[in-house]
Design a protein around this motif. Sequence first.
Motif, PDB file in Angstrom:
ATOM      1  N   ILE A  49      25.231  67.468  70.453  1.00  0.00           N
ATOM      2  CA  ILE A  49      24.306  68.166  71.136  1.00  0.00           C
ATOM      3  C   ILE A  49      24.758  69.731  71.256  1.00  0.00           C
ATOM      4  N   PRO A  50      24.068  70.568  70.923  1.00  0.00           N
ATOM      5  CA  PRO A  50      24.466  72.049  71.004  1.00  0.00           C
ATOM      6  C   PRO A  50      24.189  72.604  72.317  1.00  0.00           C
ATOM      7  N   VAL A  51      25.189  73.565  72.763  1.00  0.00           N
ATOM      8  CA  VAL A  51      25.173  73.863  74.202  1.00  0.00           C
ATOM      9  C   VAL A  51      25.660  75.586  74.020  1.00  0.00           C
ATOM     10  N   ASP A  52      24.308  76.303  74.327  1.00  0.00           N
ATOM     11  CA  ASP A  52      24.180  77.746  74.119  1.00  0.00           C
ATOM     12  C   ASP A  52      25.122  78.343  75.510  1.00  0.00           C
ATOM     13  N   MET A  53      26.296  79.056  75.026  1.00  0.00           N
ATOM     14  CA  MET A  53      26.879  79.736  76.063  1.00  0.00           C
ATOM     15  C   MET A  53      26.576  81.120  76.185  1.00  0.00           C
ATOM     16  N   GLY A  54      25.546  81.557  75.315  1.00  0.00           N
ATOM     17  CA  GLY A  54      25.304  83.078  75.291  1.00  0.00           C
ATOM     18  C   GLY A  54      25.679  83.758  74.317  1.00  0.00           C
ATOM     19  N   LEU A  55      26.231  85.110  74.513  1.00  0.00           N
ATOM     20  CA  LEU A  55      26.327  86.162  73.628  1.00  0.00           C
ATOM     21  C   LEU A  55      27.925  85.697  73.013  1.00  0.00           C
ATOM     22  N   LEU A  56      28.297  86.589  72.102  1.00  0.00           N
ATOM     23  CA  LEU A  56      29.382  86.280  71.490  1.00  0.00           C
ATOM     24  C   LEU A  56      30.838  86.636  72.165  1.00  0.00           C
ATOM     25  N   SER A  57      30.354  87.497  73.606  1.00  0.00           N
ATOM     26  CA  SER A  57      31.458  87.973  74.372  1.00  0.00           C
ATOM     27  C   SER A  57      32.057  86.721  75.020  1.00  0.00           C
ATOM     28  N   SER A  58      31.269  85.430  74.962  1.00  0.00           N
ATOM     29  CA  SER A  58      31.601  84.158  75.573  1.00  0.00           C
ATOM     30  C   SER A  58      32.628  83.317  74.679  1.00  0.00           C
ATOM     31  N   SER A  59      32.941  83.918  73.555  1.00  0.00           N
ATOM     32  CA  SER A  59      33.595  83.185  72.415  1.00  0.00           C
ATOM     33  C   SER A  59      35.129  82.880  72.981  1.00  0.00           C
ATOM     34  N   LEU A  60      35.584  83.775  73.815  1.00  0.00           N
ATOM     35  CA  LEU A  60      36.830  83.994  74.213  1.00  0.00           C
ATOM     36  C   LEU A  60      37.156  82.571  75.143  1.00  0.00           C
ATOM     37  N   GLU A  61      36.013  82.303  76.042  1.00  0.00           N
ATOM     38  CA  GLU A  61      36.312  81.238  76.776  1.00  0.00           C
ATOM     39  C   GLU A  61      36.049  79.895  75.841  1.00  0.00           C
ATOM     40  N   ILE A  62      35.282  79.777  75.204  1.00  0.00           N
ATOM     41  CA  ILE A  62      35.220  78.781  74.213  1.00  0.00           C
ATOM     42  C   ILE A  62      36.224  78.413  73.214  1.00  0.00           C
ATOM     43  N   GLU A  63      37.224  79.478  73.034  1.00  0.00           N
ATOM     44  CA  GLU A  63      38.285  79.350  72.123  1.00  0.00           C
ATOM     45  C   GLU A  63      39.364  78.745  73.047  1.00  0.00           C
ATOM     46  N   ASN A  64      39.289  79.146  74.420  1.00  0.00           N
ATOM     47  CA  ASN A  64      40.390  78.405  75.374  1.00  0.00           C
ATOM     48  C   ASN A  64      40.174  77.136  75.700  1.00  0.00           C
ATOM     49  N   MET A  65      39.091  76.676  75.557  1.00  0.00           N
ATOM     50  CA  MET A  65      38.635  75.114  75.983  1.00  0.00           C
ATOM     51  C   MET A  65      39.855  74.091  75.458  1.00  0.00           C
ATOM     52  N   PRO A  66      39.849  74.295  74.035  1.00  0.00           N
ATOM     53  CA  PRO A  66      40.687  73.054  73.580  1.00  0.00           C
ATOM     54  C   PRO A  66      42.124  73.471  73.949  1.00  0.00           C
ATOM     55  N   LEU A  67      42.691  74.379  74.520  1.00  0.00           N
ATOM     56  CA  LEU A  67      43.894  74.711  74.687  1.00  0.00           C
ATOM     57  C   LEU A  67      44.561  74.415  76.164  1.00  0.00           C
ATOM     58  N   HIS A  68      43.353  74.140  77.005  1.00  0.00           N
ATOM     59  CA  HIS A  68      43.772  73.907  78.316  1.00  0.00           C
ATOM     60  C   HIS A  68      44.126  72.219  78.696  1.00  0.00           C
ATOM     61  N   LEU A  69      45.272  72.119  79.095  1.00  0.00           N
ATOM     62  CA  LEU A  69      46.005  70.724  79.510  1.00  0.00           C
ATOM     63  C   LEU A  69      45.640  70.447  80.640  1.00  0.00           C
ATOM     64  N   PHE A  70      44.225  69.621  80.897  1.00  0.00           N
ATOM     65  CA  PHE A  70      44.171  68.633  82.009  1.00  0.00           C
ATOM     66  C   PHE A  70      43.941  69.622  83.282  1.00  0.00           C
ATOM     67  N   PRO A  71      43.211  71.132  82.969  1.00  0.00           N
ATOM     68  CA  PRO A  71      43.345  72.146  84.290  1.00  0.00           C
ATOM     69  C   PRO A  71      42.941  71.503  85.619  1.00  0.00           C
ATOM     70  N   SER A  72      41.946  70.225  85.722  1.00  0.00           N
ATOM     71  CA  SER A  72      41.409  70.192  87.116  1.00  0.00           C
ATOM     72  C   SER A  72      42.592  68.877  87.484  1.00  0.00           C
ATOM     73  N   TRP A  73      43.453  68.511  86.754  1.00  0.00           N
ATOM     74  CA  TRP A  73      44.298  67.402  87.115  1.00  0.00           C
ATOM     75  C   TRP A  73      45.673  67.867  87.861  1.00  0.00           C
ATOM     76  N   ARG A  74      45.815  69.290  87.709  1.00  0.00           N
ATOM     77  CA  ARG A  74      47.100  69.841  88.165  1.00  0.00           C
ATOM     78  C   ARG A  74      47.424  69.359  89.703  1.00  0.00           C
ATOM     79  N   PHE A  75      46.286  69.851  90.314  1.00  0.00           N
ATOM     80  CA  PHE A  75      46.484  69.744  91.829  1.00  0.00           C
ATOM     81  C   PHE A  75      46.791  68.193  92.152  1.00  0.00           C
ATOM     82  N   PRO A  76      45.844  67.288  91.788  1.00  0.00           N
ATOM     83  CA  PRO A  76      46.159  65.844  92.096  1.00  0.00           C
ATOM     84  C   PRO A  76      47.461  65.432  91.537  1.00  0.00           C
ATOM     85  N   VAL A  77      47.667  65.734  90.388  1.00  0.00           N
ATOM     86  CA  VAL A  77      49.108  65.211  89.628  1.00  0.00           C
ATOM     87  C   VAL A  77      50.172  65.658  90.484  1.00  0.00           C
ATOM     88  N   PHE A  78      49.967  67.041  90.945  1.00  0.00           N
ATOM     89  CA  PHE A  78      51.485  67.545  91.839  1.00  0.00           C
ATOM     90  C   PHE A  78      51.210  66.916  93.319  1.00  0.00           C
TER      91      PHE A  78
END
Length: 514
Positions: free
Chosen positions: A189-218
């Motif tokens: 399922i393709p998800v259009d993220m806009g212009l190529l300027s959004s590529s930095l956000e897409i490239e950082n997606m696989p590198l985040h380690l449970f970003p929404s779990w940091r506060f609960p785990v802490f």
Amino acid sequence: MMPDDMSRPLIRERGDGGARHLEASVSDPSTPVIGILGTGDFSRSLARRLVASGYQVVVGSRTPKRFVALFPEDVEVTTQLEAANQADLVFVAVYPEHHSTLVELKPALVGKVLVDVSNSLCINQNGPSNAELLADYFPESSVVKGFNTISAWTLQMGPRDGGRQVFLCGNSQKAKNTVKSVCHRMGFIPVDMGLLSSSLEIENMPLHLFPSWRFPVFCTSFLFVFFYLYNFLRDVLQPFVTEGKKVFYKMPIEIVNVTLPSVALVMLALVYLPGLLAAFAQLRSGTKYNRFPGWLDRWLTTRKQLGLCSFMCAVLHTVYSLCLPLRKSARFKLIAAAYKQPFIQAAVFAYILYKAFLRQKYMKVKSGVEDPWVDEEVWRMELYLSVGIMALGLLSLLAVTSLPSVANTINWREFSFIQSTLGYCALFMATAHTLLYGWNRAFDLKQYRFNMPPTFVLVLVLPFAVLLGRLALCVPCVAGRLRKIRRGWERSRHVCFTLPAEDCRNGLENVSNV
């Protein structure tokens, strides 16, 4: 006379040595030839998935003879230049530091779509992204960022519920539409993220380690350490200091088993506390259009993770509780195995009965005979276990309905009823479970070791506050006002626009009251 296309062989050996090529006898002119630059794991999985989707695939390599045996029979493995010439759409599956080596292919890639699938080794906050650098190398090609969040395993095994989305971005809508059609044909399922300027956000997606779990785990870790040390001081260190009793054996199981339910109940209260704070903030301001503070916004977005951490602690508490009698029975079996003689067995059994007799805190004396059956203790234990089981069942329902596959099968009202109404029922049951565990021991001065109150007294403070706050919101006048506010009613209908301050450089009016 046979057409030229029909006279071509299906499989043709290339003169460059070992290259294989498949041409469909009946080809769809609108189906592009897909090229892949690179021969790594991702390239091989991508080639398999493209071939299974009906595409003609050509792979470009600097040493095609070396990698020809690693690809399916239907894939042509040739040089990078020839792959670039044949393909209409090219996947660039080489490391970003090697993008500069592809500059010699620039004439062959003019006007073609390049799909950058690369990722960085670390999170890039400042930019530029790999896709933007690739676009600088090939200004006459249309660069689309995509497929970098899909693993080689997912490509090989096929799309699943959790990995069906492919995030895309690019400056050319036509190029993105071409890549979208490839995604659909592959089952993603393709998800259009806009212009190529959004590529930095897409490239950082696989590198985040449970970003929404940091506060609960802490929070979970902090509460566990706090309650564990608190229970250790009361139940282990205090007997050792005052009476010289060495009960350090309680540390692995008993102390942990008392700590886990404390953490579970406090975490469950933390799930519903931010919603109460948000409701009272809306009642105070008289509108729903004022933004919440940043800390409250982040707290509201982590309620699901907080609830799952609470559920994990509750399940572990159940498992530890079931292991307690097993641990004691294993000790009894060990004693019986060591003393096999009948008279010694009788002596050991009598000793165990004597110890059990001494541990009875509440005994009734009838006609000079001590009766171990105490109605009050029996009822307390029965209610304690029953309420605890119901609390665990409701927590399990909350955890299951938080799964996307389950949440998608129910509507919003059903989801809200389960997560809100049944969630507060679970909090009430867990609080009652703790109250029944404490019973009347909160008023026993012997329980205040080192002048420290029992653990359950500390644990009950936050759940009681949340339940009382919920009861306050259920008062008809308060509930009616909150319902009106959330439907758009405002205490003041006036919209105040103020002139910008002299030192304000952006020239925007203050519309915070809108």
